[in-house]
Design an enzyme around this catalytic site. Structure first.
Site, mmCIF file in Angstrom:
data_model
loop_
_atom_site.group_PDB
_atom_site.id
_atom_site.type_symbol
_atom_site.label_atom_id
_atom_site.label_comp_id
_atom_site.label_asym_id
_atom_site.label_seq_id
_atom_site.Cartn_x
_atom_site.Cartn_y
_atom_site.Cartn_z
ATOM 1 N N SER A 196 8.231 -37.008 58.473
ATOM 2 C CA SER A 196 7.430 -35.986 59.158
ATOM 3 C C SER A 196 5.962 -36.290 58.860
ATOM 4 C CB SER A 196 7.767 -34.598 58.597
ATOM 5 O OG SER A 196 6.748 -33.669 58.914
ATOM 6 N N TYR A 248 8.256 -30.150 50.831
ATOM 7 C CA TYR A 248 8.877 -30.885 51.952
ATOM 8 C C TYR A 248 8.090 -32.169 52.211
ATOM 9 C CZ TYR A 248 9.939 -31.471 57.037
ATOM 10 O OH TYR A 248 10.277 -31.949 58.279
ATOM 11 N N LYS A 288 9.274 -36.028 52.047
ATOM 12 C CA LYS A 288 9.174 -36.931 53.206
ATOM 13 C C LYS A 288 8.361 -38.180 52.851
ATOM 14 C CE LYS A 288 11.486 -34.668 56.441
ATOM 15 N NZ LYS A 288 12.818 -35.141 56.858
#
Ligand SMILES: NC(=O)c1ccc[n+]([C@@H]2O[C@H](COP(=O)([O-])OP(=O)(O)OC[C@H]3O[C@@H](n4cnc5c(N)ncnc54)[C@H](OP(=O)(O)O)[C@@H]3O)[C@@H](O)[C@H]2O)c1
Length: 251
Positions: A143, A156, A160
């Site tokens: 992402s 997160y 990633k």
């Protein structure tokens, strides 16, 4: 577009909805056999109904963050299919997180377990199969949050970023075994996962104003690049992360 994946067997993690479901549909359309995993059996059953093609589709419930479930998933794959040619590491989850100073370690662990450790557990098993066969493709969903500190998505993003480095490490380790390992870093894609953002008009207008193409991605914008990286068209590309963001990170 024709990627010609007949005679290939692909595992799509998190394939019961969203981007994973549409990757599975496209792989089936290109002639591949597809194995889908997700945690909830009901979600997989619903996916199987929408995908059709029962002779080419296998569903196996598994939590990719749990080593025993990943072992059981690959034991079932080995028994039914022998091996996989393509792995799509699509599982991802985010819970809105406070800043690192205020973060509960349990929340850190949960996000890292699913996004990063889960991708490691599945990639490790796939790498063993592909190395033994002397060919394969691994494509992981990262992402742009892995490249840009994004409020509320910090952990997160760290996971990633780890996936992007795992992509390079694994690509180097498997290069001589004819296994290509790449990743894709989308910006916002219209799925359930990102609905809290795009369903709010004010927020959506703001996000669109930060993207040169002035719109968020539709699922198909992501699926086609994934298929390219899973196909022979990308046979001399390895260790790369393709940014799919309508130009958001170039300005
Ligand atoms: N949507 C976006 O805006 C966006 C942007 C950039 C990157 N991405 C990335 O793209 C990928 C797909 O996103 P999406 O929006 O399609 O997500 P989604 O709609 O939330 O779907 C997630 C899928 O993963 C499964 N899953 C979740 N946790 C799992 C686990 N521990 N083990 C096995 N399966 C699990 C879910 O099924 P169960 O709940 O049944 O397990 C579901 O099938 C993710 O890696 C995400 O980080 C998305």
């Amino acid at each position: 577009m024709n990627f010609d994946l007949k005679d290939k067997t692909a595992l799509v993690t998190g394939g019961s909805r969203g981007i994973g479901l549409e990757i599975a549909r496209s792989l089936l359309n290109e002639g591949a056999k597809v194995i889908l995993c997700a945690r909830k059996k009901e979600g997989l059953d619903a996916a199987a109904i929408t995908l059709g093609n029962p002779e080419k589709l296998t569903i196996i419930p598994a939590h990719i963050g749990k080593p025993d479930q990943v072992d059981a998933l690959f034991a079932a794959i080995e028994e039914d299919h022998g091996h996989i040619d393509i792995l799509i590491n699509n599982v991802g989850m985010n819970l809105i997180t406070p800043g690192i100073a205020d973060l509960d370690p349990g929340l850190w662990q949960k996000i890292i377990d699913t996004n990063l450790s889960g991708t490691f557990l599945v990639s490790r098993k796939a790498a063993l199969m592909m190395r033994a066969k002397g060919c394969g493709k691994i494509v992981s969903l990262s992402s742009i949050a892995g490249r840009k500190a994004t409020p509320g998505m910090g952990i997160y993003g760290i996971a990633k970023a780890g996936i992007e480095m795992m992509t390079k490490v694994l690509a180097a380790e498997l290069a001589l075994f004819n296994v290509q390992v790449n990743a894709l870093a989308p910006a916002m894609v219209r799925t359930e996962f990102s609905k809290p953002f795009w369903s709010n008009k004010e927020l959506l207008d703001h996000v669109n104003s930060t993207i040169p193409m002035a719109r968020i991605a539709e699922i198909d914008d992501v699926v086609k690049p994934v298929l390219f990286l899973a196909s022979d068209g990308s046979s001399y590309i390895t260790g790369q992360t393709l940014v799919v963001d309508g130009g958001a990170t170039i300005i």
